[in-house]
Design an enzyme around this catalytic site. Structure first.
Site, mmCIF file in Angstrom:
data_model
loop_
_atom_site.group_PDB
_atom_site.id
_atom_site.type_symbol
_atom_site.label_atom_id
_atom_site.label_comp_id
_atom_site.label_asym_id
_atom_site.label_seq_id
_atom_site.Cartn_x
_atom_site.Cartn_y
_atom_site.Cartn_z
ATOM 1 N N ARG A 198 0.350 -1.324 0.170
ATOM 2 C CA ARG A 198 -0.123 0.133 -0.009
ATOM 3 C C ARG A 198 1.104 1.412 -0.159
ATOM 4 O O ARG A 198 0.600 2.014 -1.084
ATOM 5 C CB ARG A 198 -1.039 -0.036 0.853
ATOM 6 N N LYS B 284 1.261 -18.608 6.407
ATOM 7 C CA LYS B 284 -0.063 -19.043 7.574
ATOM 8 C C LYS B 284 -0.475 -17.635 7.747
ATOM 9 O O LYS B 284 0.228 -16.477 7.759
ATOM 10 C CB LYS B 284 0.134 -19.677 8.357
ATOM 11 N N ASP C 64 4.267 -24.212 5.031
ATOM 12 C CA ASP C 64 4.682 -24.623 6.870
ATOM 13 C C ASP C 64 6.379 -24.130 6.918
ATOM 14 O O ASP C 64 6.804 -25.328 6.269
ATOM 15 C CB ASP C 64 4.445 -25.634 7.174
ATOM 16 N N HIS C 65 6.569 -23.138 6.923
ATOM 17 C CA HIS C 65 8.155 -23.046 6.933
ATOM 18 C C HIS C 65 9.459 -23.920 7.893
ATOM 19 O O HIS C 65 10.270 -24.216 7.389
ATOM 20 C CB HIS C 65 9.239 -21.532 6.715
ATOM 21 N N LYS D 230 13.593 -26.345 6.620
ATOM 22 C CA LYS D 230 14.808 -25.989 7.859
ATOM 23 C C LYS D 230 15.219 -27.498 7.258
ATOM 24 O O LYS D 230 14.302 -28.714 7.110
ATOM 25 C CB LYS D 230 13.754 -26.304 9.491
ATOM 26 N N GLU E 19 10.079 -21.443 22.885
ATOM 27 C CA GLU E 19 10.956 -20.259 22.386
ATOM 28 C C GLU E 19 11.226 -19.333 23.922
ATOM 29 O O GLU E 19 9.833 -19.484 24.764
ATOM 30 C CB GLU E 19 9.914 -19.547 21.450
ATOM 31 N N ASP F 180 -1.138 -21.461 16.270
ATOM 32 C CA ASP F 180 0.193 -20.500 15.873
ATOM 33 C C ASP F 180 0.914 -21.865 15.235
ATOM 34 O O ASP F 180 2.035 -21.677 14.683
ATOM 35 C CB ASP F 180 0.506 -19.705 16.937
ATOM 36 N N HIS G 102 2.948 -26.298 12.072
ATOM 37 C CA HIS G 102 4.344 -27.048 12.362
ATOM 38 C C HIS G 102 5.086 -28.022 13.024
ATOM 39 O O HIS G 102 5.584 -29.373 12.823
ATOM 40 C CB HIS G 102 5.169 -25.932 13.552
ATOM 41 N N LYS H 13 5.857 -19.958 24.376
ATOM 42 C CA LYS H 13 6.953 -19.287 24.705
ATOM 43 C C LYS H 13 7.242 -18.530 25.881
ATOM 44 O O LYS H 13 7.259 -19.258 27.096
ATOM 45 C CB LYS H 13 5.687 -17.317 24.114
#
Ligand code: BG6
Length: 487
Positions: free
Chosen positions: A46, A145, A174-175, A179, A213, A231, A236, A337
């Site tokens: 944008r 996602k 799906d990253h 990997k 994480e 998430d 994952h 997290k």
């Protein structure tokens, strides 16, 4: 090996993902000589930027997110020269900018649309690409996602996209699949004779998957609507379960592999109703203040209007796969997290030996364990029992056979997006989620979410910097097992 020339159109080109991940990943591949000289990257967003502004933004992203030793001015200059920009508010159909000047008609130039925007825009963008004549049967569309927030919304998004693009044109990211260490699971399982014969309930006691994480989540805008189940688990972690549990595919063909993953997802025993409280634990971190540091709790990070949120920042659950290979083998999954460490790992805990001859030895044999460390300190450890060297009697000791990627390989480990972005151009869907996989994953996750929403219980608190709520420890200890801890 260079990939064919492309026009990569990136929607959401000034967003965080593009800045942190996509542009640096493309740069690494460019620097390695994988781009044909006719390849172009077209940013769409944008903001009213010029080509030069966008090139400057690309430069900044490289300076910030590419390792210093890979930054060299000449390469960066050449790289940004293939960038151009189109300012476009995709929510406003009347004012859609003209992309035709950027898209080349040469059929040898692969056309890919990367949608790094909110999923409610996927449908409108696809429709518009078609209306304006930018669609080609061999074009590709890449979807980031979150692909919905439950089965129904994910079906709606997929339907919208499918009204324009065929499934073989759709690349759902799906990253985790990009990997290196996740792909290595395939090599480990299917390029070695050793593991497959014992990869079953007769020999494996249970499996653990941890993705923890240390970062927090309260300041991430989207997170409160999502929570750890949507998430991390739905995508994952379920993909990791699939790669660990699937039957050997007949080949590395994208659909051969995805067929096997789908079978795993469909064999997952549903966790519904009252079982949810028994087999799942959700948590939310609390702040902590010590002499040296203070970490805010999730609630304290949230903006005022979201205070009191019951969104989970941690999930642990016990899953079961109902098929011949895995019947009776629990898969303990957890993610969160603000946990003690950043660790992603898969633990395959084998069963005890059937009979011990070491009655007079010091130390009893412990069952073998295979620990696949996805990040950081990527590697594979196989815990074995050996005789402790020494003149005394038989002393048994558990020692890991330790394959550290950093020590074994000199090369830099590529980031997930480096592989995935170019797989789109190569036309390889192996590392992307097929629609039915995605929907099967939602179907399994939805009843858990529904039971949580219906429950009056709040997520269990855990202190930031720990391994999660006590309930998650009880979840596994109740079964006489413990979470693996590396020393
Ligand atoms: C993303 C999640 O998909 O994966 C984030 O939305 C999470 O919440 C991230 O932090 C983790 O990815 P990685 O590659 O750092 O393990």
């Amino acid at each position: 090996i260079p990939v064919p020339p492309f026009d990569y159109v990136v929607f959401g080109a000034t967003g965080d993902l593009a800045k942190r991940k996509l542009i640096p990943a493309l740069y690494y591949r460019f620097k390695d000589g994988q781009f044909d000289e006719k390849s172009r990257i077209i940013g769409v967003s944008r903001s009213p930027l010029s080509d030069a502004d966008f090139q400057k933004a690309a430069r900044d992203s490289i300076t910030e997110f590419v390792e210093k030793e890979y930054q060299d001015k000449k390469t960066i200059d050449r790289f940004v020269s293939i960038f151009s920009y189109v300012a476009n508010d995709v929510t406003d159909e009347a004012h859609w900018a003209d992309l035709s000047a950027k898209l080349r008609e040469d059929p040898k130039i692969i056309r890919a649309f990367y949608l790094a925007v909110a999923p409610n825009l996927f449908g409108p963008i696809c429709e518009y690409l078609s209306k304006r004549g930018y669609y080609r049967r061999d074009a590709r569309v890449v979807l980031e996602k979150p692909l919905g927030h439950d089965l129904a919304s994910s079906e709606a998004i997929n339907n919208e996209v499918a009204s324009i693009f065929e499934e073989d044109q759709v690349y759902r990211i799906d990253h985790y699949l990009g990997k290196e260490t996740v792909q290595n699971l395939l090599a480990l399982r299917f390029a070695n004779k050793l593991f497959e014969p014992i990869w079953n309930s007769a020999n494996i006691d249970h499996v653990q998957i941890t993705v923890s994480e240390s970062v927090g989540a309260g300041t991430r805008g989207y997170y409160d609507e999502s929570g750890a189940l949507r998430d991390m688990i739905q995508n994952h972690i379920m993909q990791l379960v699939c790669l660990v549990a699937m039957e050997p595919p007949a080949s590395d063909d994208a659909n051969a592999l995805r067929d096997e993953k789908l079978k795993v997802l469909r064999s997952l025993k549903p966790i519904t109703g009252s079982e949810v409280a028994k087999f799942t634990v959700r948590g939310q971190y609390r702040g902590v203040t010590s002499e040296t540091a203070s970490v805010k709790g999730y609630q304290d990070e949230l903006p005022a209007e979201k205070k009191g949120s019951r969104t989970e920042t941690f999930v642990a659950l016990k899953a079961e796969i109902e098929n011949w290979r895995w019947a009776g083998v629990p898969f303990y999954l957890r993610t969160g997290k603000r946990m003690a460490n950043r660790v992603s790992e898969i633990v395959i805990q084998f069963r005890q030996i059937p009979h011990s001859i070491f009655e007079h030895a010091e130390g009893a044999p412990k069952p073998n364990k295979l620990v696949i460390r996805l990040q950081p300190d990527e590697g594979v450890k196989l815990f074995l029992m050996i005789k402790d060297p020494g003149p005394g009697g038989m002393r048994l000791r558990e020692v890991p056979l330790n394959l550290s990627f950093a020590k074994t390989f000199a090369e830099r480990t590529p980031e997930a997006y480096e592989r995935l972005l170019l797989d789109v151009i190569r036309g390889s869907q192996t590392l992307f989620m097929r629609r039915d996989e995605l929907e099967a994953a939602w179907k399994w996750v939805d009843p858990i979410r529904e039971a949580w929403d219906a429950s009056r219980d709040a997520p269990q608190p855990y202190t930031a910097g720990t391994w999660g709520p006590t309930g998650s420890i009880a979840l596994i200890e109740r079964d006489g097992r413990t979470w693996h801890e590396d020393d």
